[in-house]
Design a protein around this motif. Structure first.
Motif, PDB file in Angstrom:
ATOM      1  N   GLY A  83      23.403  61.886  50.882  1.00 38.98           N
ATOM      2  CA  GLY A  83      22.774  60.547  50.650  1.00 38.98           C
ATOM      3  C   GLY A  83      23.864  60.313  51.268  1.00 38.98           C
ATOM      4  N   GLU A  84      25.137  60.030  51.164  1.00 40.78           N
ATOM      5  CA  GLU A  84      26.152  59.945  51.913  1.00 40.78           C
ATOM      6  C   GLU A  84      25.997  59.084  53.826  1.00 40.78           C
ATOM      7  OE1 GLU A  84      30.794  59.596  52.598  1.00 40.78           O
ATOM      8  OE2 GLU A  84      30.167  60.265  50.816  1.00 40.78           O
ATOM      9  N   VAL A  85      25.857  60.696  54.002  1.00 41.96           N
ATOM     10  CA  VAL A  85      25.716  60.925  55.770  1.00 41.96           C
ATOM     11  C   VAL A  85      24.840  59.827  56.243  1.00 41.96           C
ATOM     12  CG1 VAL A  85      25.202  62.665  57.170  1.00 41.96           C
ATOM     13  CG2 VAL A  85      26.719  63.327  55.180  1.00 41.96           C
ATOM     14  N   ALA A  86      23.144  60.278  55.298  1.00 41.80           N
ATOM     15  CA  ALA A  86      21.942  59.699  55.667  1.00 41.80           C
ATOM     16  C   ALA A  86      21.763  57.963  55.235  1.00 41.80           C
ATOM     17  CB  ALA A  86      20.869  60.193  54.407  1.00 41.80           C
ATOM     18  N   VAL A  87      22.871  57.376  54.712  1.00 37.08           N
ATOM     19  CA  VAL A  87      23.124  56.230  54.129  1.00 37.08           C
ATOM     20  C   VAL A  87      23.657  56.011  56.018  1.00 37.08           C
ATOM     21  CG1 VAL A  87      23.941  53.999  53.520  1.00 37.08           C
ATOM     22  CG2 VAL A  87      22.923  55.734  52.171  1.00 37.08           C
ATOM     23  N   ASP A  88      24.461  56.537  56.143  1.00 45.41           N
ATOM     24  CA  ASP A  88      25.842  56.253  57.585  1.00 45.41           C
ATOM     25  C   ASP A  88      24.575  56.703  58.503  1.00 45.41           C
ATOM     26  OD1 ASP A  88      27.701  55.471  55.968  1.00 45.41           O
ATOM     27  OD2 ASP A  88      28.372  58.393  56.039  1.00 45.41           O
ATOM     28  N   ALA A  89      23.869  57.400  58.692  1.00 43.77           N
ATOM     29  CA  ALA A  89      22.928  57.537  60.056  1.00 43.77           C
ATOM     30  C   ALA A  89      21.718  56.433  60.131  1.00 43.77           C
ATOM     31  CB  ALA A  89      22.134  59.046  60.106  1.00 43.77           C
ATOM     32  N   LEU A  90      22.081  56.214  59.048  1.00 46.76           N
ATOM     33  CA  LEU A  90      20.618  54.753  59.199  1.00 46.76           C
ATOM     34  C   LEU A  90      21.509  53.442  59.672  1.00 46.76           C
ATOM     35  CD1 LEU A  90      18.116  53.335  58.566  1.00 46.76           C
ATOM     36  CD2 LEU A  90      18.806  53.662  56.316  1.00 46.76           C
ATOM     37  N   VAL A  91      22.736  53.234  58.634  1.00 44.92           N
ATOM     38  CA  VAL A  91      23.035  52.163  59.482  1.00 44.92           C
ATOM     39  C   VAL A  91      23.555  51.971  60.606  1.00 44.92           C
ATOM     40  CG1 VAL A  91      25.187  50.653  59.432  1.00 44.92           C
ATOM     41  CG2 VAL A  91      24.056  51.426  57.384  1.00 44.92           C
ATOM     42  N   ALA A  92      23.981  53.467  61.014  1.00 38.19           N
ATOM     43  CA  ALA A  92      24.286  53.656  63.020  1.00 38.19           C
ATOM     44  C   ALA A  92      22.957  53.516  63.288  1.00 38.19           C
ATOM     45  CB  ALA A  92      24.838  55.454  63.152  1.00 38.19           C
ATOM     46  N   PHE A 143      29.266  85.935  51.324  1.00 33.89           N
ATOM     47  CA  PHE A 143      28.451  85.061  52.821  1.00 33.89           C
ATOM     48  C   PHE A 143      29.271  83.700  52.129  1.00 33.89           C
ATOM     49  CE2 PHE A 143      25.126  88.243  51.727  1.00 33.89           C
ATOM     50  CZ  PHE A 143      24.495  88.120  52.667  1.00 33.89           C
ATOM     51  N   LYS A 144      30.630  83.755  51.292  1.00 35.83           N
ATOM     52  CA  LYS A 144      31.134  82.310  50.799  1.00 35.83           C
ATOM     53  C   LYS A 144      31.720  81.847  52.080  1.00 35.83           C
ATOM     54  CE  LYS A 144      33.636  80.942  47.414  1.00 35.83           C
ATOM     55  NZ  LYS A 144      34.689  81.455  46.836  1.00 35.83           N
ATOM     56  N   THR A 145      32.308  82.825  52.940  1.00 40.76           N
ATOM     57  CA  THR A 145      32.886  81.950  54.549  1.00 40.76           C
ATOM     58  C   THR A 145      30.966  81.332  55.305  1.00 40.76           C
ATOM     59  OG1 THR A 145      34.461  83.492  54.315  1.00 40.76           O
ATOM     60  CG2 THR A 145      34.074  82.482  56.604  1.00 40.76           C
ATOM     61  N   ILE A 146      30.292  81.485  55.052  1.00 39.72           N
ATOM     62  CA  ILE A 146      28.977  82.086  56.035  1.00 39.72           C
ATOM     63  C   ILE A 146      28.324  80.765  55.115  1.00 39.72           C
ATOM     64  CG2 ILE A 146      27.004  82.916  57.038  1.00 39.72           C
ATOM     65  CD1 ILE A 146      28.586  85.498  56.731  1.00 39.72           C
ATOM     66  N   ALA A 147      28.086  80.197  53.737  1.00 39.57           N
ATOM     67  CA  ALA A 147      26.962  79.518  53.821  1.00 39.57           C
ATOM     68  C   ALA A 147      28.023  78.418  53.071  1.00 39.57           C
ATOM     69  CB  ALA A 147      26.908  80.568  52.458  1.00 39.57           C
ATOM     70  N   ALA A 148      29.540  78.480  53.256  1.00 33.69           N
ATOM     71  CA  ALA A 148      30.047  77.406  52.961  1.00 33.69           C
ATOM     72  C   ALA A 148      30.872  76.777  54.325  1.00 33.69           C
ATOM     73  CB  ALA A 148      30.533  76.745  52.211  1.00 33.69           C
ATOM     74  N   PRO A 149      30.703  75.656  55.172  1.00 27.57           N
ATOM     75  CA  PRO A 149      31.584  75.903  56.241  1.00 27.57           C
ATOM     76  C   PRO A 149      31.878  74.698  56.223  1.00 27.57           C
ATOM     77  CG  PRO A 149      29.344  75.455  56.922  1.00 27.57           C
ATOM     78  CD  PRO A 149      29.403  75.928  55.444  1.00 27.57           C
ATOM     79  N   ALA A 150      32.851  73.906  56.503  1.00 29.95           N
ATOM     80  CA  ALA A 150      33.685  72.875  56.430  1.00 29.95           C
ATOM     81  C   ALA A 150      32.597  72.167  57.281  1.00 29.95           C
ATOM     82  CB  ALA A 150      34.837  72.754  57.380  1.00 29.95           C
ATOM     83  N   MET A 151      32.611  70.668  56.893  1.00 30.78           N
ATOM     84  CA  MET A 151      31.831  69.649  57.319  1.00 30.78           C
ATOM     85  C   MET A 151      32.189  69.331  58.857  1.00 30.78           C
ATOM     86  SD  MET A 151      31.048  65.837  55.565  1.00 30.78           S
ATOM     87  CE  MET A 151      30.899  64.181  56.684  1.00 30.78           C
ATOM     88  N   ALA A 152      31.149  69.225  59.652  1.00 34.29           N
ATOM     89  CA  ALA A 152      31.190  69.275  60.643  1.00 34.29           C
ATOM     90  C   ALA A 152      30.524  68.146  61.440  1.00 34.29           C
ATOM     91  CB  ALA A 152      30.874  70.041  61.338  1.00 34.29           C
ATOM     92  N   VAL A 153      31.019  67.489  62.205  1.00 34.19           N
ATOM     93  CA  VAL A 153      30.270  66.090  62.697  1.00 34.19           C
ATOM     94  C   VAL A 153      30.726  65.587  64.113  1.00 34.19           C
ATOM     95  CG1 VAL A 153      30.057  63.395  63.012  1.00 34.19           C
ATOM     96  CG2 VAL A 153      30.710  65.235  60.896  1.00 34.19           C
ATOM     97  N   ASN A 154      29.261  66.204  65.184  1.00 32.66           N
ATOM     98  CA  ASN A 154      29.558  65.858  66.327  1.00 32.66           C
ATOM     99  C   ASN A 154      29.033  64.970  67.114  1.00 32.66           C
ATOM    100  OD1 ASN A 154      30.107  68.582  66.557  1.00 32.66           O
ATOM    101  ND2 ASN A 154      27.868  69.824  66.721  1.00 32.66           N
TER     102      ASN A 154
END
Length: 85
Positions: A28-37, A74-85
């Protein structure tokens, strides 16, 4: 058989449903940031965001209920660090 979002109901299916868990509040936080942007015509509006997830292994995958090896595998595969491009 597997699901996504780890809604409470999936724990009570027969067999219990293997699923991917993600943070609804972070989504939700990322979605609101995207909407505001987007509304601000910001360059941040055109980006890719990868949110962390967690594999929750339950019996629907054919694994024993107490088996931790698939989850660890699968812990490493399924839980990547948050990435923003």
């Amino acid at each position: 058989m597997s699901g996504f979002d780890d809604i409470t109901l999936t724990r009570y299916f027969k067999p219990p449903l293997t699923t991917i868990r993600q943070s609804g509040s972070l989504l939700g936080e990322v979605a609101v940031d995207a909407l505001v942007a987007t509304l601000d015509n910001s360059e941040l509006a055109d980006r890719t965001v990868v949110l962390p997830t967690e594999l929750v292994v339950r019996e629907s995958c054919g694994c024993a209920a107490q088996s931790e090896s698939p989850s660890e595998m699968f812990k490493t595969i399924a839980a990547p660090a948050m990435a923003v491009n």
